[in-house]
Design a protein around this motif. Structure first.
Motif, PDB file in Angstrom:
ATOM      1  N   ASP A  71      34.070  39.185  34.630  1.00 45.67           N
ATOM      2  CA  ASP A  71      33.421  37.936  34.231  1.00 45.67           C
ATOM      3  C   ASP A  71      31.917  38.105  34.357  1.00 45.67           C
ATOM      4  N   GLU A  72      31.236  38.056  33.233  1.00 41.98           N
ATOM      5  CA  GLU A  72      29.785  38.156  33.231  1.00 41.98           C
ATOM      6  C   GLU A  72      29.202  36.750  33.228  1.00 41.98           C
ATOM      7  N   PRO A  73      28.027  36.582  33.806  1.00 44.12           N
ATOM      8  CA  PRO A  73      27.400  35.266  33.787  1.00 44.12           C
ATOM      9  C   PRO A  73      27.155  34.815  32.347  1.00 44.12           C
ATOM     10  N   GLU A  74      27.348  33.546  32.125  1.00 44.57           N
ATOM     11  CA  GLU A  74      27.193  32.990  30.779  1.00 44.57           C
ATOM     12  C   GLU A  74      25.718  32.957  30.393  1.00 44.57           C
ATOM     13  N   VAL A  75      25.440  33.319  29.159  1.00 42.15           N
ATOM     14  CA  VAL A  75      24.074  33.274  28.640  1.00 42.15           C
ATOM     15  C   VAL A  75      23.838  31.875  28.100  1.00 42.15           C
ATOM     16  N   ILE A  76      22.781  31.233  28.545  1.00 44.52           N
ATOM     17  CA  ILE A  76      22.460  29.875  28.120  1.00 44.52           C
ATOM     18  C   ILE A  76      21.194  29.920  27.273  1.00 44.52           C
ATOM     19  N   THR A  77      21.308  29.432  26.040  1.00 41.63           N
ATOM     20  CA  THR A  77      20.160  29.374  25.141  1.00 41.63           C
ATOM     21  C   THR A  77      19.397  28.083  25.437  1.00 41.63           C
ATOM     22  N   THR A  78      18.130  28.235  25.813  1.00 41.20           N
ATOM     23  CA  THR A  78      17.317  27.090  26.202  1.00 41.20           C
ATOM     24  C   THR A  78      16.612  26.480  24.984  1.00 41.20           C
ATOM     25  N   PRO A  79      16.168  25.234  25.095  1.00 40.48           N
ATOM     26  CA  PRO A  79      15.403  24.622  24.003  1.00 40.48           C
ATOM     27  C   PRO A  79      14.124  25.393  23.681  1.00 40.48           C
ATOM     28  N   GLU A  80      13.504  26.001  24.691  1.00 38.37           N
ATOM     29  CA  GLU A  80      12.289  26.783  24.450  1.00 38.37           C
ATOM     30  C   GLU A  80      12.585  27.991  23.572  1.00 38.37           C
ATOM     31  N   GLU A  81      13.731  28.629  23.802  1.00 38.99           N
ATOM     32  CA  GLU A  81      14.116  29.777  22.988  1.00 38.99           C
ATOM     33  C   GLU A  81      14.390  29.348  21.550  1.00 38.99           C
ATOM     34  N   LEU A  82      15.080  28.242  21.383  1.00 42.16           N
ATOM     35  CA  LEU A  82      15.347  27.735  20.037  1.00 42.16           C
ATOM     36  C   LEU A  82      14.053  27.297  19.348  1.00 42.16           C
ATOM     37  N   GLU A  83      13.111  26.795  20.126  1.00 44.78           N
ATOM     38  CA  GLU A  83      11.811  26.415  19.570  1.00 44.78           C
ATOM     39  C   GLU A  83      11.073  27.646  19.058  1.00 44.78           C
ATOM     40  N   SER A  84      11.159  28.759  19.781  1.00 45.46           N
ATOM     41  CA  SER A  84      10.508  29.990  19.319  1.00 45.46           C
ATOM     42  C   SER A  84      11.156  30.473  18.026  1.00 45.46           C
ATOM     43  N   TYR A  85      12.471  30.340  17.914  1.00 44.13           N
ATOM     44  CA  TYR A  85      13.182  30.702  16.674  1.00 44.13           C
ATOM     45  C   TYR A  85      12.701  29.825  15.512  1.00 44.13           C
ATOM     46  N   THR A  86      12.535  28.538  15.762  1.00 43.20           N
ATOM     47  CA  THR A  86      12.067  27.613  14.729  1.00 43.20           C
ATOM     48  C   THR A  86      10.656  27.963  14.279  1.00 43.20           C
ATOM     49  N   ILE A  87       9.807  28.312  15.218  1.00 41.69           N
ATOM     50  CA  ILE A  87       8.424  28.665  14.875  1.00 41.69           C
ATOM     51  C   ILE A  87       8.399  29.929  14.016  1.00 41.69           C
ATOM     52  N   VAL A  88       9.224  30.921  14.348  1.00 37.98           N
ATOM     53  CA  VAL A  88       9.285  32.146  13.541  1.00 37.98           C
ATOM     54  C   VAL A  88       9.774  31.819  12.144  1.00 37.98           C
ATOM     55  N   LYS A  89      10.740  30.913  12.022  1.00 36.79           N
ATOM     56  CA  LYS A  89      11.237  30.519  10.699  1.00 36.79           C
ATOM     57  C   LYS A  89      10.120  29.867   9.875  1.00 36.79           C
ATOM     58  N   VAL A  90       9.316  29.028  10.515  1.00 34.34           N
ATOM     59  CA  VAL A  90       8.211  28.376   9.804  1.00 34.34           C
ATOM     60  C   VAL A  90       7.188  29.415   9.354  1.00 34.34           C
ATOM     61  N   VAL A  91       6.891  30.367  10.218  1.00 27.93           N
ATOM     62  CA  VAL A  91       5.896  31.395   9.894  1.00 27.93           C
ATOM     63  C   VAL A  91       6.377  32.274   8.739  1.00 27.93           C
ATOM     64  N   LEU A  92       7.666  32.614   8.723  1.00 21.00           N
ATOM     65  CA  LEU A  92       8.190  33.561   7.735  1.00 21.00           C
ATOM     66  C   LEU A  92       8.814  32.903   6.504  1.00 21.00           C
ATOM     67  N   LYS A  93       8.743  31.579   6.401  1.00 21.30           N
ATOM     68  CA  LYS A  93       9.439  30.883   5.309  1.00 21.30           C
ATOM     69  C   LYS A  93       8.987  31.321   3.921  1.00 21.30           C
ATOM     70  N   ASP A  94       7.752  31.753   3.768  1.00 22.35           N
ATOM     71  CA  ASP A  94       7.256  32.197   2.464  1.00 22.35           C
ATOM     72  C   ASP A  94       7.374  33.715   2.277  1.00 22.35           C
ATOM     73  N   VAL A  95       7.829  34.416   3.316  1.00 23.86           N
ATOM     74  CA  VAL A  95       7.884  35.871   3.274  1.00 23.86           C
ATOM     75  C   VAL A  95       9.293  36.373   2.969  1.00 23.86           C
ATOM     76  N   ILE A  96      10.280  35.811   3.634  1.00 23.87           N
ATOM     77  CA  ILE A  96      11.673  36.220   3.423  1.00 23.87           C
ATOM     78  C   ILE A  96      12.559  34.978   3.337  1.00 23.87           C
ATOM     79  N   PRO A  97      13.730  35.097   2.718  1.00 24.66           N
ATOM     80  CA  PRO A  97      14.664  33.962   2.709  1.00 24.66           C
ATOM     81  C   PRO A  97      15.120  33.639   4.136  1.00 24.66           C
ATOM     82  N   LEU A  98      15.126  32.357   4.497  1.00 24.20           N
ATOM     83  CA  LEU A  98      15.437  31.960   5.862  1.00 24.20           C
ATOM     84  C   LEU A  98      16.875  32.253   6.264  1.00 24.20           C
ATOM     85  N   ASP A  99      17.770  32.417   5.287  1.00 26.10           N
ATOM     86  CA  ASP A  99      19.152  32.716   5.638  1.00 26.10           C
ATOM     87  C   ASP A  99      19.323  34.158   6.130  1.00 26.10           C
ATOM     88  N   ARG A 100      18.257  34.944   6.096  1.00 29.43           N
ATOM     89  CA  ARG A 100      18.292  36.310   6.642  1.00 29.43           C
ATOM     90  C   ARG A 100      17.872  36.345   8.114  1.00 29.43           C
TER      91      ARG A 100
END
Length: 152
Positions: A71-100
């Protein structure tokens, strides 16, 4: 979210001069929008997890096997981590398709990936008690932010 992050996102939606008053006016709106987006993503993930339940036969098969699982400790995705993902999506939205763009959370860092391939990581974010560290792939660039430089 820090001042420069709000200023960057504001550049995507506001054409005028970005003074401190304008930034302060839009800060709660941007923060609320990001929180709502993150909540929707988390709810989607939870709904998908609940829909894909394991059948009783599969549980019986696993319990009868002789292999012991650690049993490995569960990985918890924090709101800060999801916020960083959202920021990267905003930055790259004109460079690559977001579904990638995808993300994977590990115990020690949060990966943002291209084509859901661990070998094609774009950015790694590490959060700890002192602040956070951002690591960009292929640039040998690490940015360290301590708590005093991050606005809440």
């Amino acid at each position: 979210m820090n001042y420069s992050g709000i200023k960057f996102l504001l550049g995507e939606i506001y054409d005028g001069m970005k003074t401190k008053q304008i930034i302060d006016k839009f800060k709660p709106i941007i923060k609320k929008g990001l929180n709502q987006f993150i909540s929707e993503k988390v709810n989607d993930k939870l709904s998908a997890a609940l829909k894909s339940s394991v059948s009783v036969d599969e549980l019986d098969t696993k319990s009868e096997s002789n292999t012991t699982e650690i049993d490995e400790p569960e990985v918890i995705t924090t709101p800060e981590e999801l916020e960083s993902y959202t920021i990267v999506k905003v930055v790259l939205k004109d460079v690559i398709p977001l579904d990638r763009l995808f993300y994977r959370d590990n115990r020690s860092y949060f990966n943002i990936l291209l084509d859901d391939n661990i070998r094609k990581w774009i950015l790694r974010v590490r959060f700890n008690t002192n602040g956070m560290k951002i690591e960009l792939n292929d640039l040998n660039c690490q940015i360290k932010l301590d708590k005093s430089s991050i606005l809440t």
